[in-house]
Scaffold this motif. Structure first.
Motif: not given
Length: 459
Positions: A376-403, A414-415
């Motif tokens: 599960a640790v390996g699966q969660l780590s991989g899905s975390t990175v793969l889920g941030l492979e486009d600029t939309g996901a990155l924008m979501n991450r930094i915007g939501k983190s700030e808010l 995170m890893l």
């Protein structure tokens, strides 16, 4: 969340304007992945993540308002307002807004959640100035005309009807109601037919004025962007709209909630003529700021997060009782949910429910094996990175983190945090969360005897 690095600089004033404050929150590597924040004197925060190797950019504005901020009378107002901001401004008609982004091959949309709202556009990096101008114009210059309110009412009612036709969606709304009752967290984000029909232009306009002040907003951009340029363009757009008149305003703090809401042993059944019965079994989870959330994420992955998970193996692979079965977590400012969903033939509901309850009990009392946790640790780590492979996901991450947190965490951090989760931490959070009396929501063609048995199933 914690940031690895924070370096602040004061920008000198220009043309008599008040000074903005800029910080490097994450240094990145060789300038790649650098996250910076500028706070303007009017309380507007602007965060960017720079990726020079891509040719796209996603620009978004996050509002510190969601359906949780609505009174019963205003249920659905946040989502209604989201629609109306696309209907026209002093500068652009609704057609002008959509045509501007379509003309450059971009994508524009928005979403409303329980605790925040986001508006965004994804474009080529060369078209970022256009995206900034259009989205900022929508957020600061919306007209909210009476005729638009009336016209969009029908659209939203159709959206509610469309959602009602999908029992897989409705059962999750029903589960929120089961857990939280008649509270802002328990009410539907879209509102109801009655509340949407009753909302007036005046109510929505007042809601807009109250919750879309710059102190309640976070601007986020990710991709091939230059932080100083984004700040300059956003500041210019807000100042031209007269939205940065205050010079001493400070941003609102991340939401801390009011009190933890807990429910146990509640059952909500919705009798419908569907081909499948849709089941959600769950209990209180963890708030999004709870440090145990990392261990809960590993637990969730091992229990129902993939094809090798316990629930998938037991319910689908071994017995063939469901096509879709999974577990999930939802974290809010002061509370959370842990749920298990399954869709199955109506006659199999009790079998599926028993298996799910048995597996939750086993994991709560016996824990997961070390191999399950490692996988599960390996699966969660991989899905975390793969889920941030486009600029939309990155924008979501930094915007939501700030808010939501007011800080940023790098992907590496995170890893590291996921990898640091120990088997003992997973077993402890399993006992804390899963060893609670569950609540249950079911939608399907249920007979009276079935309904009685379902009520007994969580007793």
């Amino acid at each position: 969340m914690t940031s690895r690095s924070s370096r602040a600089t004061a920008r000198p004033s220009s043309e008599g304007r008040a000074v903005a404050r800029t910080q490097t929150l994450l240094p990145g590597r060789d300038g790649i992945g650098t996250v910076r924040r500028t706070t303007l004197p009017g309380g507007l925060r602007i965060v960017t993540e720079t990726l020079p190797s891509v040719r796209s950019a996603t620009f978004g504005i996050w509002a510190h308002v969601g359906s949780r901020d609505e009174t019963p009378t205003l249920n659905g107002a946040t989502h209604y307002l989201e629609h109306l901001l696309f209907k026209g401004t002093h500068k652009r008609s609704a057609l002008d807004i959509s045509a501007a982004i379509d003309a450059v091959g971009g994508e524009m949309n928005a979403f409303t959640a329980k605790e925040y709202t986001c508006y965004y556009a994804r474009v080529l990096d060369t078209d970022l100035p256009l995206a900034i101008d259009v989205v900022c114009d929508m957020l600061t210059g919306s007209l909210i005309l009476e005729e638009d309110v009336d016209a969009e009412r029908g659209v939203i009612l159709e959206e509610i009807a469309m959602t009602e036709d999908d029992p897989g969606d409705v059962v999750h709304e029903l589960f929120a109601q089961t857990m939280f009752g008649d509270t802002p967290l328990g009410r539907p984000v879209l509102g109801t037919v009655d509340t949407v029909n009753a909302l007036t232009r005046g109510q929505i306009a007042r809601f807009y004025k109250k919750h879309y002040d710059p102190t309640h907003l976070v601007v986020a951009a990710a991709g091939n962007v230059d932080h100083a340029t984004v700040v300059r363009q956003v500041r210019s757009a807000f100042e031209k709209a007269g939205a940065l008149t205050r010079t001493d305003a400070t941003p609102v703090a991340p939401r801390d909630g009011l009190r933890t809401l807990r429910a146990a042993g509640r059952v909500e059944l919705l009798n419908r003529k569907t081909e499948q019965a849709h089941v959600v079994l769950g209990m209180p989870g963890l708030a999004r700021t709870d440090e145990r959330r990392w261990a809960l994420g590993v637990l969730n992955t091992a229990l129902g997060g993939g094809m090798s998970s316990r629930l998938f193996q037991e319910v689908r692979e071994k017995r063939g009782l469901a096509y879709s079965v999974y577990s999930y977590t939802s974290g809010f400012a002061d509370c959370g949910l842990f749920g298990v969903y399954a869709g199955c033939r109506p006659g199999q509901v009790h079998d599926v429910l028993k298996i799910c309850r048995d597996e939750l009990h086993k994991v709560a009392t016996e824990g997961l094996t070390d191999d399950e946790i490692a996988r599960a640790v390996g699966q969660l780590s991989g899905s975390t990175v793969l889920g941030l492979e486009d600029t939309g996901a990155l924008m979501n991450r930094i915007g939501k983190s700030e808010l939501c947190w007011g800080t940023q965490m790098s992907v590496d951090d995170m890893l590291d945090r996921i990898a640091a989760v120990t088997p003992d931490e997973v077993r402890e959070v399993a006992r804390d969360v899963l060893d609670q009396r569950p609540s249950l929501s079911v939608i399907g063609p249920l007979k009276d005897k079935q309904a009685d048995r379902l009520h007994q199933a969580v007793s």
